[in-house]
Design a protein around this motif. Sequence first.
Motif, mmCIF file in Angstrom:
data_model
loop_
_atom_site.group_PDB
_atom_site.id
_atom_site.type_symbol
_atom_site.label_atom_id
_atom_site.label_comp_id
_atom_site.label_asym_id
_atom_site.label_seq_id
_atom_site.Cartn_x
_atom_site.Cartn_y
_atom_site.Cartn_z
ATOM 1 N N ILE A 274 -7.170 5.391 -8.018
ATOM 2 C CA ILE A 274 -7.720 5.867 -9.293
ATOM 3 C C ILE A 274 -7.482 7.366 -9.392
ATOM 4 C CG2 ILE A 274 -9.798 6.186 -10.683
ATOM 5 C CD1 ILE A 274 -11.036 3.822 -9.318
ATOM 6 N N ILE A 275 -6.927 7.779 -10.521
ATOM 7 C CA ILE A 275 -6.755 9.209 -10.803
ATOM 8 C C ILE A 275 -7.487 9.498 -12.111
ATOM 9 C CG2 ILE A 275 -5.106 11.062 -11.290
ATOM 10 C CD1 ILE A 275 -2.978 9.393 -9.842
ATOM 11 N N THR A 276 -8.313 10.540 -12.126
ATOM 12 C CA THR A 276 -9.024 10.912 -13.351
ATOM 13 C C THR A 276 -8.348 12.116 -13.979
ATOM 14 O OG1 THR A 276 -11.121 10.086 -12.479
ATOM 15 C CG2 THR A 276 -11.234 11.603 -14.345
ATOM 16 N N VAL A 277 -8.077 12.007 -15.277
ATOM 17 C CA VAL A 277 -7.426 13.089 -16.027
ATOM 18 C C VAL A 277 -8.398 13.585 -17.094
ATOM 19 C CG1 VAL A 277 -5.471 13.734 -17.486
ATOM 20 C CG2 VAL A 277 -5.167 12.021 -15.675
ATOM 21 N N ILE A 278 -8.653 14.896 -17.100
ATOM 22 C CA ILE A 278 -9.525 15.499 -18.122
ATOM 23 C C ILE A 278 -8.642 16.211 -19.142
ATOM 24 C CG2 ILE A 278 -11.418 17.084 -18.590
ATOM 25 C CD1 ILE A 278 -12.225 14.745 -16.827
ATOM 26 N N PRO A 279 -8.651 15.759 -20.411
ATOM 27 C CA PRO A 279 -7.846 16.440 -21.436
ATOM 28 C C PRO A 279 -8.498 17.766 -21.842
ATOM 29 C CG PRO A 279 -8.468 14.184 -22.098
ATOM 30 C CD PRO A 279 -9.337 14.572 -20.945
ATOM 31 N N THR A 280 -7.741 18.572 -22.559
ATOM 32 C CA THR A 280 -8.319 19.792 -23.128
ATOM 33 C C THR A 280 -8.880 19.535 -24.524
ATOM 34 O OG1 THR A 280 -6.161 20.409 -24.036
ATOM 35 C CG2 THR A 280 -6.714 21.282 -21.862
ATOM 36 N N SER A 281 -8.595 18.365 -25.082
ATOM 37 C CA SER A 281 -9.008 18.044 -26.452
ATOM 38 C C SER A 281 -10.110 16.989 -26.449
ATOM 39 C CB SER A 281 -7.813 17.550 -27.267
ATOM 40 O OG SER A 281 -7.136 16.509 -26.581
ATOM 41 N N ALA A 282 -10.789 16.887 -27.562
ATOM 42 C CA ALA A 282 -11.920 15.965 -27.711
ATOM 43 C C ALA A 282 -11.446 14.513 -27.817
ATOM 44 C CB ALA A 282 -12.735 16.348 -28.943
ATOM 45 N N ALA B 111 0.822 -1.213 0.000
ATOM 46 C CA ALA B 111 0.000 0.000 0.000
ATOM 47 C C ALA B 111 0.854 1.259 0.000
ATOM 48 C CB ALA B 111 -0.942 -0.002 1.198
ATOM 49 N N THR B 112 2.018 1.241 0.687
ATOM 50 C CA THR B 112 2.871 2.436 0.746
ATOM 51 C C THR B 112 3.434 2.775 -0.637
ATOM 52 O OG1 THR B 112 4.708 0.974 1.371
ATOM 53 C CG2 THR B 112 3.515 2.097 3.160
ATOM 54 N N VAL B 113 3.775 1.743 -1.397
ATOM 55 C CA VAL B 113 4.303 1.967 -2.750
ATOM 56 C C VAL B 113 3.205 2.546 -3.638
ATOM 57 C CG1 VAL B 113 5.268 0.853 -4.806
ATOM 58 C CG2 VAL B 113 6.036 0.149 -2.529
ATOM 59 N N THR B 114 1.988 2.033 -3.475
ATOM 60 C CA THR B 114 0.861 2.544 -4.255
ATOM 61 C C THR B 114 0.620 4.016 -3.952
ATOM 62 O OG1 THR B 114 -0.211 0.381 -4.334
ATOM 63 C CG2 THR B 114 -1.615 2.299 -4.706
ATOM 64 N N ARG B 115 0.635 4.373 -2.651
ATOM 65 C CA ARG B 115 0.355 5.758 -2.254
ATOM 66 C C ARG B 115 1.439 6.703 -2.780
ATOM 67 N NH1 ARG B 115 -3.181 8.122 0.952
ATOM 68 N NH2 ARG B 115 -4.010 6.086 1.548
ATOM 69 N N THR B 116 2.707 6.301 -2.605
ATOM 70 C CA THR B 116 3.816 7.146 -3.080
ATOM 71 C C THR B 116 3.751 7.312 -4.597
ATOM 72 O OG1 THR B 116 5.208 6.342 -1.266
ATOM 73 C CG2 THR B 116 6.323 7.400 -3.133
ATOM 74 N N GLY B 117 3.501 6.208 -5.309
ATOM 75 C CA GLY B 117 3.433 6.253 -6.775
ATOM 76 C C GLY B 117 2.291 7.112 -7.262
ATOM 77 N N ALA B 118 1.130 7.015 -6.594
ATOM 78 C CA ALA B 118 -0.035 7.801 -7.002
ATOM 79 C C ALA B 118 0.215 9.288 -6.803
ATOM 80 C CB ALA B 118 -1.264 7.358 -6.212
ATOM 81 N N GLU B 119 0.851 9.662 -5.682
ATOM 82 C CA GLU B 119 1.139 11.079 -5.426
ATOM 83 C C GLU B 119 2.137 11.621 -6.444
ATOM 84 O OE1 GLU B 119 2.462 11.122 -1.425
ATOM 85 O OE2 GLU B 119 0.447 10.874 -0.551
ATOM 86 N N GLU B 120 3.179 10.821 -6.718
ATOM 87 C CA GLU B 120 4.205 11.243 -7.678
ATOM 88 C C GLU B 120 3.608 11.390 -9.083
ATOM 89 O OE1 GLU B 120 8.257 9.344 -9.654
ATOM 90 O OE2 GLU B 120 7.633 8.681 -7.650
ATOM 91 N N LEU B 121 2.775 10.417 -9.466
ATOM 92 C CA LEU B 121 2.172 10.452 -10.798
ATOM 93 C C LEU B 121 1.189 11.608 -10.921
ATOM 94 C CD1 LEU B 121 1.950 9.106 -13.558
ATOM 95 C CD2 LEU B 121 0.172 7.614 -12.632
ATOM 96 N N GLY B 122 0.419 11.876 -9.862
ATOM 97 C CA GLY B 122 -0.550 12.971 -9.889
ATOM 98 C C GLY B 122 0.108 14.312 -10.159
ATOM 99 N N LYS B 123 1.258 14.562 -9.518
ATOM 100 C CA LYS B 123 1.983 15.816 -9.739
ATOM 101 C C LYS B 123 2.511 15.896 -11.176
ATOM 102 C CE LYS B 123 3.465 16.160 -4.906
ATOM 103 N NZ LYS B 123 4.633 16.057 -3.984
ATOM 104 N N ALA B 124 3.042 14.752 -11.668
ATOM 105 C CA ALA B 124 3.601 14.744 -13.026
ATOM 106 C C ALA B 124 2.512 14.942 -14.072
ATOM 107 C CB ALA B 124 4.341 13.421 -13.269
ATOM 108 N N LEU B 125 1.328 14.374 -13.830
ATOM 109 C CA LEU B 125 0.232 14.497 -14.793
ATOM 110 C C LEU B 125 -0.211 15.943 -14.957
ATOM 111 C CD1 LEU B 125 -1.979 11.410 -13.798
ATOM 112 C CD2 LEU B 125 -0.608 11.676 -15.868
ATOM 113 N N ALA B 126 -0.215 16.688 -13.865
ATOM 114 C CA ALA B 126 -0.657 18.082 -13.920
ATOM 115 C C ALA B 126 0.249 18.925 -14.808
ATOM 116 C CB ALA B 126 -0.706 18.661 -12.510
#
Length: 740
Positions: A470-478, A434-449
């Motif tokens: 789960i992280i949801t990403v909304i693109p600017t394109s269709a 679970a710790t690896v999942t949490r760290t990875g999700a936080e790191e990925l969330g910052k990079a995605l932004a």
Amino acid sequence: MATFLYRIGRAAFKRRWPVVLLWALVLGAVGVGAAGGSGPASSSITLPGTEAQRAFDVLEEKFPAANAEGATARVVLRAPGGQKISSARNKTALEETLAGVRDSSARIGQVSDPFAAKAVSADGTTAYAQVTYSAKDTDLTDAEHTGLDEALESGRERGLTVEASGNALAAPAGSHTAEAIGFALAAVILLITFGSLTAAGLPLLTALVGVGVSITAITALSGPLDLNSNASALATMLGIAVGIDYALFIVSRYRSERADGHDACEAAARANGTAGSAVVFAGLTVVIALAGLAVVNLPILTAMGLAAAGAAAGAVVVAVLVAITLVPALLGFAGERVRGKAHKHSAGRTDRARPGLGQRWISHVLRRPAQVLLLSVVVLGVVALPAAKLELGLPDDGSKTASSTQRKAYDMLSQSFGPGFNAPLTVTVDDRRATVTRTGAEELGKALAGLPDVAAVTPAIFNEAGDTAIITVIPTSAPGDDATKGLVDGIRSLADGIGARALVTGTTALNIDISAKFSAAIAPYLALVVGLAVLVLILVFRSILVPVKAALGFLLSVLASLGALVAVFQWGWLKDLIGLEQTGPIMSLMPVLMIGIVFGLAMDYQVFLVTRMREAHVHGADAPTAIASGFRHSATVVTAAALIMISVFAGFVGSQDAMIKSLGFGLAIAVAFDAFIVRMAIVPATLALLGKRAWSLPAWIDRILPNVDIEGEKLARRDPGPPTREQPVRTSEPDYGGHH
């Protein structure tokens, strides 16, 4: 095979009542099965082996609530005249509308509050609510669909603009206009071809029986086998077209045999042995080509093959069985009426009559074969050029008709929340720790932004165990934009270095993966089908050059039809002529499905047209005489058959379904190219240029090839017995492949 089918035709003619009763029983049995065991057709698509599908599987295991199978709807509400949706009056109207939605079904689990969920646009004019059901979309009743529609209408009466999307909405009511148009045009063509109401009506009747059996069987199996919702339309389209054509070939051959002096029973048997052999061969090529979809190692093709390709193959098999059993039986009932009035005057006609259009055309081709060949290849090559820009995709709400509520909801969300709102990407992050999942999700969330084309990134949501996020990403394109595809690739590149496994999914990502798989499958599948065409035609024509030429012609017609598809459906050329409202990528399954179907139809025309040319060559005619003789005997029927198929397929261009519309257009244009340019121009021109070399076959290959007797050579050696009447002078009655 010809002898076997000869016996079947003779038996069916003599025992016509049992045969008709048997088909009536089959139709009744599948009808009972459809009434008692049918289920709603599925519209879901999966693609095992792709990253998007693996992520869906992770969600199903780790977030069962988030991946529930219940139906969903998204209700979009907009205040009138640019007012705020949060104003007292509009908010009351919104709440009353959503209360009506909630009361429309006892199986609605939740209707979200747009204000609590922050589902209000930045300008404050538009909001949306998520509606979830406890039942699958295929289990919803008409009353529940009607209740939802009435609730949406009540919101409109309160002054709001209210539209909705999602699988909880009722599917558009099916229309049989396409079938009716195609059927009516086919009837006119048959009447012109035969000059007899009975002869014209017989193929229509048998096609109806075949389609009736196919469609009721598909209806009965749609629930148990989870058949795709397009299976029925495709089976109807193909069933009508090949059902009429196959019966047309046999009835026309029967009339020809009667004109040669054979009695009705012998003529029916011979027609079944010659034309019936070619019908069986043509049907088998369609089935083999569609079965070959599994060979390209694309799991969705095998899955969808049980639906679209499987239904098509089943309809063709039924059409073949009807043609070789029910047609001879009905010929027994029809008597002399099949022959019409023309045969009574045939003895007075002579060969000095003015040559017809077909004869004038083949004479022109034989005089200038090189020019005809070059012009035909150039025309098809130019039409094929747009195929190089082929883009594949899956239809979404943005491709629906502008008048549909789904399309209106799609446009409202795109206008108020940005085009990327309709293309959300779901990123799953998981690890056993679970710790690896949490760290990875936080790191990925910052990079995605920090990625370009990202409008928003939601905070990670973790499951109870904490090992999946789960992280949801909304693109600017269709959804269909290249920028969205680039974003998916960019997210997947980022996901490689976070320590935990990260996968991108969602409908948009799945569609991108499916389109990529299909694009990669087109070339190997086309190579497989072309190779199969060469091998099968070597067996039929006992030649090397004729099959190679036929396969290359098929390749040309397919590429040209794909080019026409791209020009019209992707680029929008002449789109108003076919009522196309929205251009976009070609449906992913379309090209491979079209290749499989057109292959069978092309081989059909090849056999009927070229077998008579080969027959004349075997009997000693020189190349020009053999080509002219074969063309004269075959061209009328092949032309009628092609026009019927084009009419039936073109009738489906009026469909509101994106896939059926494009498939109808693609098949109609492919048949036109193959029948009229390839088979009636390129084929005779090439044979004329090759001369006797066209029919050469190395002796060692000739020794090992089995004799399938598609042309009915064994029947030609049979003692036909005395004619039933004085044999008349042979007229220009249309005929095709086989011996007398």
